[in-house]
Design an enzyme around this catalytic site. Structure first.
Site, mmCIF file in Angstrom:
data_model
loop_
_atom_site.group_PDB
_atom_site.id
_atom_site.type_symbol
_atom_site.label_atom_id
_atom_site.label_comp_id
_atom_site.label_asym_id
_atom_site.label_seq_id
_atom_site.Cartn_x
_atom_site.Cartn_y
_atom_site.Cartn_z
ATOM 1 N N TYR A 196 0.837 -1.199 0.000
ATOM 2 C CA TYR A 196 0.000 0.000 0.000
ATOM 3 C C TYR A 196 0.872 1.249 0.000
ATOM 4 O O TYR A 196 1.902 1.277 0.670
ATOM 5 C CB TYR A 196 -0.887 0.032 1.250
ATOM 6 C CG TYR A 196 -1.941 -1.043 1.300
ATOM 7 C CD1 TYR A 196 -1.617 -2.338 1.676
ATOM 8 C CD2 TYR A 196 -3.264 -0.759 1.007
ATOM 9 C CE1 TYR A 196 -2.588 -3.327 1.740
ATOM 10 C CE2 TYR A 196 -4.242 -1.744 1.075
ATOM 11 C CZ TYR A 196 -3.898 -3.017 1.439
ATOM 12 O OH TYR A 196 -4.850 -3.991 1.503
ATOM 13 N N HIS A 204 -5.983 2.150 -1.227
ATOM 14 C CA HIS A 204 -5.965 0.857 -1.911
ATOM 15 C C HIS A 204 -4.521 0.407 -2.131
ATOM 16 O O HIS A 204 -3.619 1.237 -2.233
ATOM 17 C CB HIS A 204 -6.657 0.978 -3.269
ATOM 18 C CG HIS A 204 -8.120 1.206 -3.159
ATOM 19 N ND1 HIS A 204 -8.971 0.254 -2.645
ATOM 20 C CD2 HIS A 204 -8.897 2.266 -3.479
ATOM 21 C CE1 HIS A 204 -10.202 0.725 -2.675
ATOM 22 N NE2 HIS A 204 -10.188 1.956 -3.156
ATOM 23 N N LYS A 235 -4.263 -4.262 -9.997
ATOM 24 C CA LYS A 235 -3.005 -4.122 -9.284
ATOM 25 C C LYS A 235 -1.898 -4.664 -10.179
ATOM 26 O O LYS A 235 -2.160 -5.392 -11.130
ATOM 27 C CB LYS A 235 -3.036 -4.922 -7.985
ATOM 28 C CG LYS A 235 -4.090 -4.450 -6.994
ATOM 29 C CD LYS A 235 -4.013 -5.236 -5.725
ATOM 30 C CE LYS A 235 -5.288 -5.219 -4.915
ATOM 31 N NZ LYS A 235 -5.846 -3.900 -4.636
#
Lengths: 260, 407
Positions: A196, A204, A235
C-alpha cells in the site's frame, strides 16, 4: 488483531516491542489475592448500588413534584381558593415522603452492609469483563519479557524465520518496508504481500508481491496467471527475489499492457 | 485521466471487499442509523496526495480504530452468564449462572450441568455475554486467550469459529464419526477401478492410482465428444489401431461391429477406464501420513431458540476444515478422499439451499467441504465439491432426435 510473523520480527529487531511469555506471567492467585479481589468486587458493587439508590430516589421525588405541580395547576384552573388551602397540606405530604425515602435509604444502606444487593428490586450491577490482565495482582510479566530475537529464540518463544523461504520473505519484507510501503498479507490475492502507498485504512494497494527463489524457473503459464491475477484487481503483480551474493532485492512487475 | 482513476477506484473498492477490513468509523457512528451485521469498510482513496482532507480522514480512521481497541466490555449482570473454567485435562467451563438464549445452540449438558467448549467460552466472553472465573478470581480476555487456546483449539480454529458465529451461523464441533479417516477397512475392499491391462511395475501402478480421479475426468470428457469422432473410430481402422496400441489388446477394436441404438452404448464401450468420484475412491491408499486435516466444524443455518435441537441438528450446510496457510500444505488426494468419506452425503435439497448462486459445476453437488484457510487475521474460504462427473450427460442434439425416433 494479529501481527504477521514478519511484523513481529521487524518490531522486535527495532526494539519497539518486547515479547511476553503469557503462560508464565499469569500465576495462580494466592489466597490473599483472592480475598482482596472479592473485596474489591463487592466494593465496586456497593458504589454502583449507592448511585442507583440516589438516582432512583431523585427520580421518585422529581416525579412526585411534577405530579403535585400538575395537580396544583389543575386546581388553579378550577377553584383558586381550594388550591390555597391545599398547599400547606402538600408541604406536609412532601415532608412525609421525604421521611419515608430517608427511612428507605437507611434500610438500603443496612442491607448494603450485609452485601445483599441482589435483593434490591431493579438493581443489577454493571460488570466489567476485563480485556487486559494488567490490573490483576496475580499477573506479572517481570522476568518474562524478551527484548531481542535471540533471547526469544532461546526461550522457544519466537522461532520465525526458521526456513530459507522465511528468511527470503523477511529480507524482501524489510526492504519494502524500508522503502516506505505499508504491507499486509496477500493471500486473498494470490501473493505473499499486498503493498500500500499509505495506511491500508484509507488507501488501496497497488502491488501484489510474491517472493520467489532467485533460481526458480517461471513458465509462460505462470506469467499469464500472475498477469491475470493482477489485472483483474487493478493491481500490478510483483515478482520479488533475494540476491544472496549481492545482498539485495530484485523486483519485476507484471502488468497487462492493454494492447488488444 | 480522471475518468480512468475513478474507474480504478470503483473496481478496487469492489475487489477490496474481499478483505475483511472494517471501517471502524461506522462502528461508532451513533448519529447514523446502525447497520446490522458486521460493519463494512467505507470508501478508500487511490494514493496519498498530501492533502489536508486525506490527513483528517486518516486521523479519524486511526482514532476510530484506537477507540474500538480500547473499548471496555461493560455489561449489566442481568444479561451476563457466569462460568467457572476447569483447566486441562478437562479444558471446559461449567455454567453457574445462565442468562439469555445462548444455550439453545451452544454448550452441552453433562449430568444436569451445562458445560462450554473453549471456543464457546471465548466467543461469549468476546461478545460480553460471559464472565469466567478460575481459582476464585475473574479471567481477563488476555488471560482467556492464553489459557484456552491450545490443544485441539488452535488460534486458527477459533478465528474461523468466531467468524462463522458472528455472521449468524450455528456452529458445532464435528464429533469424530466411527467411519472416520482412521478406518482402514475402506481400503481393503478395493474394487479394481482400472480395467486396462495391469502394469508390471508396481510403483508406477500405485502412482497412477493416486492420480486417478482427476486424470479420469479428463479422459471422460475426452470421450464425450462429437459424433464424427466416434464414427471415425468405428469406421476407420487406422485410427483404431493407433488407439489400440495404448490398450495392448492388439487385435480387437473397442467397439466391435454390432447393433448400437444409443450413443450411451457406444460410450460405454469406449470407456476403457471407468470413471470414479472422490467419494468412491476405495482403492486409494488411505494410510498416508496425517496432514492434520479433519472436519473441524459443522455449520448450520441461523437457528431460532426452541427450533434447533443440539442432539439432533439435522444435516449441516457445510463441513468446515480449518487450514493454516503458514504451516500446512494443500491437502493430498488421499487426504481429500478420507475427508469426503468421513461423513454421509447430505440431501440434494439441503445443499442447493446453501448455494445462493449455483454455477453449472455445482448443479449435481452431493458433497462439499469448506476449507477455511487462515493467514494471520485473514480467512479465505475454498469449497471442494464432488461433482459426480460421471453422472453428467452431454445432450447431443442428434441424441434427442434418436430418442424421438424410437418412440
Amino acid at each position: 488483531m494479529t501481527l504477521m510473523p514478519e511484523e513481529v520480527t521487524l518490531l522486535l529487531s527495532k526494539g519497539i516491542i518486547v515479547l511476553v511469555d503469557e503462560e508464565k506471567s499469569h500465576r495462580l492467585p494466592t489466597q490473599v489475592q483472592i480475598e482482596e479481589f472479592k473485596q474489591k468486587i463487592s466494593q465496586e458493587e456497593n458504589i454502583q448500588l449507592q448511585e442507583y439508590i440516589k438516582f432512583t430516589e431523585e427520580k421518585k421525588l422529581k416525579i412526585e413534584c411534577l405530579r403535585k405541580n400538575n395537580d396544583l395547576s389543575q386546581d388553579i384552573k378550577g377553584e383558586r381558593n381550594i388550591a390555597k388551602e391545599i398547599s400547606p397540606n402538600d408541604l406536609k405530604e412532601k415532608d412525609v415522603l421525604f421521611q419515608q425515602s430517608q427511612e428507605f435509604q437507611d434500610q438500603q444502606n443496612s442491607l448494603n452492609l450485609e452485601n445483599k444487593s441482589s435483593k434490591i428490586q431493579g438493581f443489577a450491577p454493571v460488570v466489567n469483563i476485563k480485556t487486559s490482565s494488567t490490573s490483576f495482582a496475580w499477573y506479572n510479566y517481570n522476568g518474562n519479557c524478551f527484548s531481542s530475537i535471540d533471547l526469544a529464540k532461546q526461550n522457544d518463544l519466537w522461532v520465525w524465520p526458521s526456513t530459507l523461504k522465511d528468511l527470503q520473505k523477511y529480507k524482501i519484507y524489510c526492504d519494502l518496508w524500508n522503502q516506505g510501503y505499508y504491507i499486509t498479507s496477500g493471500i486473498k490475492f494470490g501473493g505473499d504481500y499486498l503493498l500500500y502507498p499509505g495506511d491500508p485504512l484509507r488507501y488501496h494497494s497497488h502491488f501484489i508481491a510474491i517472493v520467489l527463489d532467485i533460481d526458480k524457473i517461471i513458465s509462460p503459464m505462470d506469467i499469464i496467471t500472475f498477469g491475470r491475477l493482477g489485472t483483474t484487481v487493478k493491481k500490478s503483480y510483483m515478482l520479488c527475489s533475494w540476491n544472496q551474493q549481492q545482498d539485495k532485492a530484485v523486483y519485476y512487475c507484471l502488468e497487462w499492457s492493454g494492447f488488444g | 485521466m480522471q475518468n480512468t482513476k475513478g474507474n480504478i477506484e470503483e473496481i478496487n473498492e469492489q475487489e477490496d471487499d474481499i478483505n475483511q477490513e472494517i471501517d471502524y468509523i461506522s462502528l461508532f457512528a451513533k448519529e447514523k442509523t446502525k447497520v446490522r451485521g458486521i460493519p463494512k469498510r467505507g470508501s478508500k482513496d487511490f494514493e496519498p496526495d498530501g492533502s489536508e482532507n486525506q490527513h483528517d480522514a486518516l486521523t479519524s480512521s486511526l482514532n476510530a480504530l484506537q477507540n474500538a481497541l480500547s473499548e471496555e466490555r461493560n455489561v449489566s449482570s442481568r444479561q451476563l452468564c457466569k462460568a467457572i473454567w476447569h483447566r486441562a485435562p478437562i479444558s471446559k467451563a461449567m455454567i453457574t449462572v445462565s442468562k439469555g438464549s445462548h444455550f439453545h445452540n451452544m454448550g452441552h449438558a453433562i449430568k444436569g450441568k451445562m458445560w462450554l467448549y473453549p471456543e464457546e467460552c471465548l466467543f461469549l466472553m468476546d461478545r460480553c455475554s460471559l464472565s469466567m472465573q478460575y481459582c476464585g478470581v475473574d479471567m481477563s480476555l488476555q488471560h482467556a486467550y492464553c489459557e484456552i487456546i491450545g490443544e485441539w483449539l488452535t488460534l486458527e480454529k477459533y478465528q474461523v469459529y468466531a467468524y462463522l458465529k458472528r455472521i449468524g451461523f450455528t456452529v458445532l464441533r464435528a464429533q469424530p464419526s466411527p467411519s472416520s479417516s482412521t478406518n482402514t477397512s475402506v481400503c481393503s475392499q478395493s474394487q479394481p477401478l482400472i480395467q486396462t491391462p495391469s502394469h508390471t511395475n508396481a510403483t508406477s501402478h500405485q502412482l497412477q492410482q493416486l492420480q486417478l480421479p482427476w486424470f479420469l475426468n479428463r479422459i471422460n470428457s475426452f470421450i464425450i465428444s462429437p459424433f464424427i469422432y466416434i464414427t471415425n473410430l468405428l469406421n476407420s481402422s487406422s485410427v483404431l489401431s493407433s488407439r489400440k496400441s495404448a490398450n495392448k489388446k492388439e487385435d480387437q477394436s473397442l467397439v466391435v461391429p454390432g447393433e448400437y441404438r444409443t450413443y450411451e452404448q457406444v460410450y460405454k464401450k469406449l470407456q476403457i477406464i471407468k470413471s470414479s468420484s472422490i467419494t468412491h475412491c476405495h482403492n486409494i491408499d488411505v494410510d498416508v501420513e496425517d496432514e492434520g486435516y479433519n472436519i473441524d466444524f459443522l455449520v448450520y443455518k441461523e437457528s431460532a431458540p426452541g427450533k434447533f435441537k443440539k442432539k439432533n441438528p439435522g444435516s449441516p450446510l457445510f463441513h468446515v476444515v480449518v487450514a493454516s496457510a503458514e504451516t500446512q500444505k494443500p491437502p493430498s488426494l488421499p487426504t481429500l478422499c478420507n475427508l469426503f468419506n468421513s461423513f454421509p452425503s447430505s440431501s440434494q435439497t439441503n445443499s442447493s439451499q446453501s448455494l445462493e448462486s449455483q454455477s453449472p459445476s455445482q448443479l449435481s453437488t452431493r458433497k462439499n467441504i469448506l476449507f477455511a484457510i487462515v493467514d494471520g487475521s485473514n480467512i479465505s474460504f475454498l469449497e471442494y465439491n464432488d461433482i459426480m462427473f460421471d453422472n453428467i450427460h452431454v445432450n447431443l442434439i442428434s441424441d434427442h432426435v434418436e430418442k424421438k425416433m424410437r418412440y
